[in-house]
Scaffold this motif. Structure first.
Motif, PDB file in Angstrom:
ATOM      1  N   ILE A   1       8.162  -2.300 -28.590  1.00  0.00           N
ATOM      2  CA  ILE A   1       9.477  -1.917 -28.071  1.00  0.00           C
ATOM      3  C   ILE A   1       9.387  -1.706 -26.560  1.00  0.00           C
ATOM      4  CG2 ILE A   1      11.301  -0.175 -28.140  1.00  0.00           C
ATOM      5  CD1 ILE A   1      10.526   0.370 -31.034  1.00  0.00           C
ATOM      6  N   SER A   2       8.307  -1.040 -26.122  1.00  0.00           N
ATOM      7  CA  SER A   2       8.112  -0.826 -24.687  1.00  0.00           C
ATOM      8  C   SER A   2       8.005  -2.148 -23.946  1.00  0.00           C
ATOM      9  CB  SER A   2       6.851   0.013 -24.448  1.00  0.00           C
ATOM     10  OG  SER A   2       6.939   1.251 -25.111  1.00  0.00           O
ATOM     11  N   LEU A   3       7.310  -3.087 -24.545  1.00  0.00           N
ATOM     12  CA  LEU A   3       7.184  -4.409 -23.936  1.00  0.00           C
ATOM     13  C   LEU A   3       8.548  -5.052 -23.733  1.00  0.00           C
ATOM     14  CD1 LEU A   3       5.827  -7.128 -23.207  1.00  0.00           C
ATOM     15  CD2 LEU A   3       5.525  -7.510 -25.658  1.00  0.00           C
ATOM     16  N   ALA A   4       9.403  -4.984 -24.758  1.00  0.00           N
ATOM     17  CA  ALA A   4      10.736  -5.573 -24.649  1.00  0.00           C
ATOM     18  C   ALA A   4      11.559  -4.881 -23.569  1.00  0.00           C
ATOM     19  CB  ALA A   4      11.449  -5.485 -26.005  1.00  0.00           C
ATOM     20  N   VAL A   5      11.432  -3.542 -23.475  1.00  0.00           N
ATOM     21  CA  VAL A   5      12.191  -2.790 -22.467  1.00  0.00           C
ATOM     22  C   VAL A   5      11.731  -3.173 -21.067  1.00  0.00           C
ATOM     23  CG1 VAL A   5      12.643  -0.502 -21.532  1.00  0.00           C
ATOM     24  CG2 VAL A   5      12.723  -0.868 -24.004  1.00  0.00           C
ATOM     25  N   PHE A   6      10.422  -3.194 -20.845  1.00  0.00           N
ATOM     26  CA  PHE A   6       9.901  -3.546 -19.521  1.00  0.00           C
ATOM     27  C   PHE A   6      10.330  -4.953 -19.122  1.00  0.00           C
ATOM     28  CE2 PHE A   6       7.532   0.251 -19.638  1.00  0.00           C
ATOM     29  CZ  PHE A   6       6.904   0.453 -18.419  1.00  0.00           C
ATOM     30  N   ALA A   7      10.267  -5.907 -20.065  1.00  0.00           N
ATOM     31  CA  ALA A   7      10.634  -7.285 -19.754  1.00  0.00           C
ATOM     32  C   ALA A   7      12.127  -7.443 -19.534  1.00  0.00           C
ATOM     33  CB  ALA A   7      10.170  -8.213 -20.874  1.00  0.00           C
TER      34      ALA A   7
ATOM     35  N   PHE B   1      -7.863  -9.841 -13.602  1.00  0.00           N
ATOM     36  CA  PHE B   1      -7.067 -11.049 -13.806  1.00  0.00           C
ATOM     37  C   PHE B   1      -5.629 -10.824 -13.334  1.00  0.00           C
ATOM     38  CE2 PHE B   1     -10.478 -11.298 -16.943  1.00  0.00           C
ATOM     39  CZ  PHE B   1     -10.923 -12.602 -16.784  1.00  0.00           C
ATOM     40  N   SER B   2      -5.066  -9.668 -13.668  1.00  0.00           N
ATOM     41  CA  SER B   2      -3.685  -9.373 -13.282  1.00  0.00           C
ATOM     42  C   SER B   2      -3.543  -9.229 -11.772  1.00  0.00           C
ATOM     43  CB  SER B   2      -3.207  -8.090 -13.979  1.00  0.00           C
ATOM     44  OG  SER B   2      -3.157  -8.260 -15.384  1.00  0.00           O
ATOM     45  N   VAL B   3      -4.539  -8.624 -11.136  1.00  0.00           N
ATOM     46  CA  VAL B   3      -4.514  -8.510  -9.673  1.00  0.00           C
ATOM     47  C   VAL B   3      -4.599  -9.901  -9.048  1.00  0.00           C
ATOM     48  CG1 VAL B   3      -5.768  -7.671  -7.652  1.00  0.00           C
ATOM     49  CG2 VAL B   3      -5.465  -6.178  -9.643  1.00  0.00           C
ATOM     50  N   GLY B   4      -5.484 -10.733  -9.565  1.00  0.00           N
ATOM     51  CA  GLY B   4      -5.631 -12.079  -9.044  1.00  0.00           C
ATOM     52  C   GLY B   4      -4.377 -12.919  -9.188  1.00  0.00           C
ATOM     53  N   LEU B   5      -3.605 -12.670 -10.238  1.00  0.00           N
ATOM     54  CA  LEU B   5      -2.352 -13.396 -10.456  1.00  0.00           C
ATOM     55  C   LEU B   5      -1.187 -12.792  -9.679  1.00  0.00           C
ATOM     56  CD1 LEU B   5      -2.683 -13.922 -14.318  1.00  0.00           C
ATOM     57  CD2 LEU B   5      -2.671 -15.742 -12.601  1.00  0.00           C
ATOM     58  N   GLY B   6      -1.422 -11.685  -8.973  1.00  0.00           N
ATOM     59  CA  GLY B   6      -0.356 -11.029  -8.227  1.00  0.00           C
ATOM     60  C   GLY B   6       0.556 -10.173  -9.079  1.00  0.00           C
TER      61      GLY B   6
ATOM     62  N   ALA C   1      10.344 -10.706 -16.021  1.00  0.00           N
ATOM     63  CA  ALA C   1       9.480 -10.761 -17.202  1.00  0.00           C
ATOM     64  C   ALA C   1       8.015 -10.927 -16.846  1.00  0.00           C
ATOM     65  CB  ALA C   1       9.938 -11.895 -18.117  1.00  0.00           C
ATOM     66  N   ARG C   2       7.709 -11.824 -15.924  1.00  0.00           N
ATOM     67  CA  ARG C   2       6.315 -12.079 -15.567  1.00  0.00           C
ATOM     68  C   ARG C   2       5.683 -10.845 -14.947  1.00  0.00           C
ATOM     69  NH1 ARG C   2       3.099 -14.293 -11.496  1.00  0.00           N
ATOM     70  NH2 ARG C   2       1.561 -15.846 -12.203  1.00  0.00           N
ATOM     71  N   GLU C   3       6.378 -10.214 -13.998  1.00  0.00           N
ATOM     72  CA  GLU C   3       5.847  -9.037 -13.317  1.00  0.00           C
ATOM     73  C   GLU C   3       5.777  -7.815 -14.231  1.00  0.00           C
ATOM     74  OE1 GLU C   3       7.857 -11.183 -12.089  1.00  0.00           O
ATOM     75  OE2 GLU C   3       7.284 -11.712 -10.052  1.00  0.00           O
ATOM     76  N   SER C   4       6.608  -7.787 -15.260  1.00  0.00           N
ATOM     77  CA  SER C   4       6.632  -6.620 -16.146  1.00  0.00           C
ATOM     78  C   SER C   4       5.289  -6.412 -16.834  1.00  0.00           C
ATOM     79  CB  SER C   4       7.735  -6.775 -17.198  1.00  0.00           C
ATOM     80  OG  SER C   4       7.416  -7.769 -18.157  1.00  0.00           O
ATOM     81  N   THR C   5       4.555  -7.511 -17.088  1.00  0.00           N
ATOM     82  CA  THR C   5       3.259  -7.361 -17.745  1.00  0.00           C
ATOM     83  C   THR C   5       2.277  -6.617 -16.852  1.00  0.00           C
ATOM     84  OG1 THR C   5       2.492  -9.521 -16.953  1.00  0.00           O
ATOM     85  CG2 THR C   5       3.645  -9.479 -19.058  1.00  0.00           C
ATOM     86  N   GLY C   6       2.358  -6.839 -15.528  1.00  0.00           N
ATOM     87  CA  GLY C   6       1.476  -6.129 -14.595  1.00  0.00           C
ATOM     88  C   GLY C   6       1.845  -4.677 -14.428  1.00  0.00           C
ATOM     89  N   VAL C   7       3.142  -4.370 -14.439  1.00  0.00           N
ATOM     90  CA  VAL C   7       3.580  -2.974 -14.326  1.00  0.00           C
ATOM     91  C   VAL C   7       3.204  -2.191 -15.584  1.00  0.00           C
ATOM     92  CG1 VAL C   7       5.569  -1.450 -14.073  1.00  0.00           C
ATOM     93  CG2 VAL C   7       5.468  -3.584 -12.774  1.00  0.00           C
ATOM     94  N   LEU C   8       3.342  -2.839 -16.736  1.00  0.00           N
ATOM     95  CA  LEU C   8       3.071  -2.150 -17.996  1.00  0.00           C
ATOM     96  C   LEU C   8       1.583  -1.888 -18.202  1.00  0.00           C
ATOM     97  CD1 LEU C   8       4.112  -1.025 -20.680  1.00  0.00           C
ATOM     98  CD2 LEU C   8       4.085  -3.367 -21.589  1.00  0.00           C
ATOM     99  N   LEU C   9       0.713  -2.734 -17.666  1.00  0.00           N
ATOM    100  CA  LEU C   9      -0.720  -2.623 -17.965  1.00  0.00           C
ATOM    101  C   LEU C   9      -1.312  -1.262 -17.609  1.00  0.00           C
ATOM    102  CD1 LEU C   9      -3.262  -3.915 -19.051  1.00  0.00           C
ATOM    103  CD2 LEU C   9      -3.596  -5.033 -16.827  1.00  0.00           C
ATOM    104  N   PRO C  10      -1.120  -0.706 -16.385  1.00  0.00           N
ATOM    105  CA  PRO C  10      -1.679   0.621 -16.106  1.00  0.00           C
ATOM    106  C   PRO C  10      -1.105   1.716 -17.013  1.00  0.00           C
ATOM    107  CG  PRO C  10      -1.152  -0.507 -14.063  1.00  0.00           C
ATOM    108  CD  PRO C  10      -0.531  -1.305 -15.163  1.00  0.00           C
ATOM    109  N   VAL C  11       0.146   1.565 -17.418  1.00  0.00           N
ATOM    110  CA  VAL C  11       0.751   2.529 -18.348  1.00  0.00           C
ATOM    111  C   VAL C  11       0.017   2.485 -19.682  1.00  0.00           C
ATOM    112  CG1 VAL C  11       2.867   3.172 -19.562  1.00  0.00           C
ATOM    113  CG2 VAL C  11       2.986   2.367 -17.193  1.00  0.00           C
ATOM    114  N   LEU C  12      -0.286   1.270 -20.150  1.00  0.00           N
ATOM    115  CA  LEU C  12      -1.030   1.119 -21.398  1.00  0.00           C
ATOM    116  C   LEU C  12      -2.432   1.706 -21.288  1.00  0.00           C
ATOM    117  CD1 LEU C  12      -0.042  -2.545 -22.345  1.00  0.00           C
ATOM    118  CD2 LEU C  12       0.768  -0.449 -23.433  1.00  0.00           C
TER     119      LEU C  12
END
Length: 274
Positions: A36-42, A215-220, A47-58
């Motif tokens: 559910i959190s993934l859907a909210v962040f995206a 990997f996420s840092v390298g992808l920006g 959508a692409r950047e949301s995966t990087g923002v969510l990662l430190p939270v996870l």
């Protein structure tokens, strides 16, 4: 990254804060609920950047989960999974390097719907298995009360099963932070009970999510702006984790999984149709 544009949107920030709290809750109570959190962040962020923002939270949620359930991990299962997960992460990194926001958004939606289907199938299979071996309707018996959290009886699975789940889990967690349902399916099918399940998944995601950071840092996907937003969201992970820890033995698992599945399907459909 233009993620901080949402700072002027109070509803967007409120949604992200609630999603961050749900991450903490899911890490200490119901693994996989953070779809559910993934859907909210995206939905709130690109959508692409949301995966990087969510990662430190996870990762913050993983640290709290490890602190709570660290003694219940089954390390032979983890070592069996890690090589295949690494392959999946590399494949997912290549996909993110190639894909634009529209492709990632569609992919996240499709992954969410697929994971909802997988989770539904897992729940039904686990329910049949529990009915066959135990009268406990919620499967709340604890794995290894007094043991190391190993799966019960003859339910240990071979390397082929670990490889297939590992590659899929690595890919989905890299592309969409959506490895929870895959890991849940593997651990349930391997015979884990609640404490062993939570302890093993806690260590698994702490190690895998931390390994994804370069990997996420390298992808920006992770930069100074995204980390500033994370700093504001991390404070909401902690109360969610404490609520999950307090509720883990009282949760009606069946009702909660139905709510999670419904929200996941709605979130995935919204991403696919938007």
């Amino acid at each position: 990254m233009d993620t901080l544009n949402i700072t002027g949107n109070i509803w967007g920030l409120a949604a992200l804060a609630a999603a961050a709290m749900l991450v903490g809750f899911s890490k200490t109570a119901v693994s996989g609920a953070n779809t559910i959190s993934l859907a909210v962040f995206a939905a709130v962020l690109p959508a692409r950047e949301s995966t990087g923002v969510l990662l430190p939270v996870l990762i913050a949620g993983d640290l709290l989960a490890v602190r709570t359930y660290r003694r219940h991990a089954h390390w032979p299962t983890l070592w069996r999974l890690f090589p295949a997960v690494a392959v999946g992460v590399v494949i997912g990194t290549g996909f993110l390097f190639w894909a634009d926001d529209a492709v990632v958004r569609t992919s996240i939606g499709a992954i969410l719907l697929f994971m909802a289907g997988v989770t539904l199938w897992r729940r039904r299979s686990a329910e049949k298995a529990r009915t066959a071996v135990s009268p406990d309707p919620d499967g709340a018996g604890e794995a290894g009360e007094g043991d190391d959290g190993a799966p019960a009886g003859p339910a240990r699975r071979g390397r082929a099963m670990a490889r297939s789940y590992g590659v899929l889990g690595g890919f989905t967690t890299m592309v969409a932070n959506a490895g929870g349902p895959v890991m849940s399916l593997y651990l349930i099918s391997a015979g884990f009970r609640k404490l062993g399940f939570l302890g093993t998944s806690a260590w698994f995601f702490l190690i895998v999510n931390t390994a994804k950071v370069p990997f996420s840092v390298g992808l920006g996907l992770i930069d100074a702006k995204s980390l500033l937003l994370d700093a504001a969201l991390l404070v909401f992970v902690i109360p969610g984790a404490f609520i999950g820890r307090a509720c883990v033995h009282r949760i009606n698992q069946r009702l909660f999984e139905r709510l999670v599945l419904g929200a996941t399907v709605l979130g995935g459909a919204q991403l696919l149709l938007s």
